[in-house]
Write a protein that holds these residues in place. Structure first.
Motif, PDB file in Angstrom:
ATOM      1  N   UNK A  36     101.332 -18.030  12.839  1.00 49.87           N
ATOM      2  CA  UNK A  36     102.018 -16.746  12.935  1.00 49.87           C
ATOM      3  C   UNK A  36     102.433 -16.232  11.558  1.00 49.87           C
ATOM      4  N   UNK A  37     102.739 -17.152  10.656  1.00 47.98           N
ATOM      5  CA  UNK A  37     103.218 -16.769   9.323  1.00 47.98           C
ATOM      6  C   UNK A  37     102.078 -16.330   8.417  1.00 47.98           C
ATOM      7  N   UNK A  38     100.996 -17.140   8.364  1.00 49.14           N
ATOM      8  CA  UNK A  38      99.930 -16.844   7.392  1.00 49.14           C
ATOM      9  C   UNK A  38      98.613 -16.394   8.011  1.00 49.14           C
ATOM     10  N   UNK A  39      98.559 -16.303   9.371  1.00 49.95           N
ATOM     11  CA  UNK A  39      97.368 -15.841  10.076  1.00 49.95           C
ATOM     12  C   UNK A  39      96.139 -16.710   9.786  1.00 49.95           C
ATOM     13  N   UNK A  40      96.388 -17.992   9.521  1.00 48.86           N
ATOM     14  CA  UNK A  40      95.309 -18.949   9.294  1.00 48.86           C
ATOM     15  C   UNK A  40      95.396 -20.054  10.352  1.00 48.86           C
ATOM     16  N   UNK A  41      94.255 -20.551  10.838  1.00 47.72           N
ATOM     17  CA  UNK A  41      94.315 -21.635  11.825  1.00 47.72           C
ATOM     18  C   UNK A  41      94.859 -22.918  11.210  1.00 47.72           C
ATOM     19  N   UNK A  42      95.725 -23.607  11.952  1.00 50.18           N
ATOM     20  CA  UNK A  42      96.299 -24.858  11.479  1.00 50.18           C
ATOM     21  C   UNK A  42      96.083 -25.939  12.530  1.00 50.18           C
ATOM     22  N   UNK A  43      95.551 -27.072  12.116  1.00 46.48           N
ATOM     23  CA  UNK A  43      95.399 -28.207  13.013  1.00 46.48           C
ATOM     24  C   UNK A  43      96.771 -28.821  13.273  1.00 46.48           C
ATOM     25  N   UNK A  44      97.026 -29.257  14.499  1.00 41.97           N
ATOM     26  CA  UNK A  44      98.328 -29.893  14.780  1.00 41.97           C
ATOM     27  C   UNK A  44      98.463 -31.253  14.099  1.00 41.97           C
ATOM     28  N   UNK A  45      97.369 -31.951  13.868  1.00 42.11           N
ATOM     29  CA  UNK A  45      97.347 -33.204  13.104  1.00 42.11           C
ATOM     30  C   UNK A  45      96.033 -33.253  12.343  1.00 42.11           C
ATOM     31  N   UNK A  46      95.988 -34.028  11.299  1.00 43.62           N
ATOM     32  CA  UNK A  46      94.893 -33.952  10.332  1.00 43.62           C
ATOM     33  C   UNK A  46      93.529 -34.232  10.934  1.00 43.62           C
ATOM     34  N   UNK A  47      93.428 -35.109  11.913  1.00 45.62           N
ATOM     35  CA  UNK A  47      92.135 -35.479  12.485  1.00 45.62           C
ATOM     36  C   UNK A  47      91.768 -34.633  13.713  1.00 45.62           C
ATOM     37  N   UNK A  48      92.582 -33.655  14.055  1.00 46.94           N
ATOM     38  CA  UNK A  48      92.291 -32.795  15.211  1.00 46.94           C
ATOM     39  C   UNK A  48      91.072 -31.933  14.929  1.00 46.94           C
ATOM     40  N   UNK A  49      90.275 -31.690  15.968  1.00 45.48           N
ATOM     41  CA  UNK A  49      89.136 -30.788  15.842  1.00 45.48           C
ATOM     42  C   UNK A  49      89.396 -29.478  16.578  1.00 45.48           C
ATOM     43  N   UNK A  50      90.678 -29.132  16.728  1.00 46.04           N
ATOM     44  CA  UNK A  50      91.071 -27.896  17.397  1.00 46.04           C
ATOM     45  C   UNK A  50      92.342 -27.370  16.762  1.00 46.04           C
ATOM     46  N   UNK A  51      92.775 -26.213  17.205  1.00 44.12           N
ATOM     47  CA  UNK A  51      94.011 -25.594  16.729  1.00 44.12           C
ATOM     48  C   UNK A  51      94.535 -24.659  17.813  1.00 44.12           C
TER      49      UNK A  51
END
Length: 208
Positions: free
Chosen positions: A50-65
């Motif tokens: 919401x802040x930077x409009x970039x996808x962020x993984x919930x944890x480093x090895x996640x393959x989703x967001x």
């Protein structure tokens, strides 16, 4: 002749049973804590987007967001009230993703786009609440772009797993929630799907 268990063996059985029971309780508590912590990480990733409009993984090895926040609203005597806690929708409806939250099918439309948006979830966890929804209820979605979109449920139905017509593309904006059915049969290989269909009502900015 009836054999009797010696007091020593009796206490051994009690101790082993207690240890086994404690182990199961600890394992169950660990799984619950892990699930809650995963939701915290997913929520934090959504807030970052919401802040930077970039996808962020919930944890480093996640393959989703996370791609959206969702809640179901029902009309009560004191106005619209949420049915359960907020849900965070993840990109992709793979089995691994569905373990942590509902998943947006990537073959359909994205939130805010024209077309058919499809969100799947497990009947024994995040989408268990779908058994209580009814026509006229509201589905509220917050996009990662800060947009609030409201959908109104227009129909619910049960279909066989081979009926893929319910997932077909649509020319207009349409939302489908899908989970396995029946809700009280938690064994695998369910043949039926519970379908919730909804149409958009309006779009409002999240921050105004």
């Amino acid at each position: 002749m009836q054999r009797t268990i010696s007091p020593a063996k009796h206490w051994i059985v009690i101790v082993l049973t207690s240890v086994l029971g404690c182990g199961l309780l600890i394992q169950g508590g660990y799984m619950q804590a892990k699930a809650h912590f995963a939701q915290f990480l997913i929520e934090r990733a959504f807030e970052k987007t919401l802040v930077d409009n970039q996808p962020h993984k919930p944890w480093s090895w996640a393959d989703t967001h996370p791609v959206a926040k969702m809640r179901v609203l029902q009309q009560q005597t004191d106005g619209l009230q949420p049915l359960g806690s907020d849900l965070y929708v993840l990109a992709g409806a793979s089995g691994r993703n569905l373990a942590f939250g509902p998943g947006l099918m990537l073959g359909g439309a994205a939130l805010g786009d024209q077309g058919h948006m499809i969100i799947a979830g497990h009947r024994d966890s995040h989408f268990m609440r779908l058994q209580y929804v009814k026509v006229g209820d509201i589905i509220e979605l917050y996009s990662t772009a800060g947009e609030r979109v409201l959908y109104q449920i227009t129909a619910t139905q049960v279909v066989h797993e081979t009926d893929i017509e319910v997932l077909a593309p649509t020319p207009d904006s349409h939302l489908t929630l899908i989970t396995c059915y029946p809700f009280d049969q938690l064994s695998g290989n369910a043949e039926y799907r519970y379908i919730v269909e909804a149409k958009p009502l309006e779009a409002k900015p999240l921050y105004s």
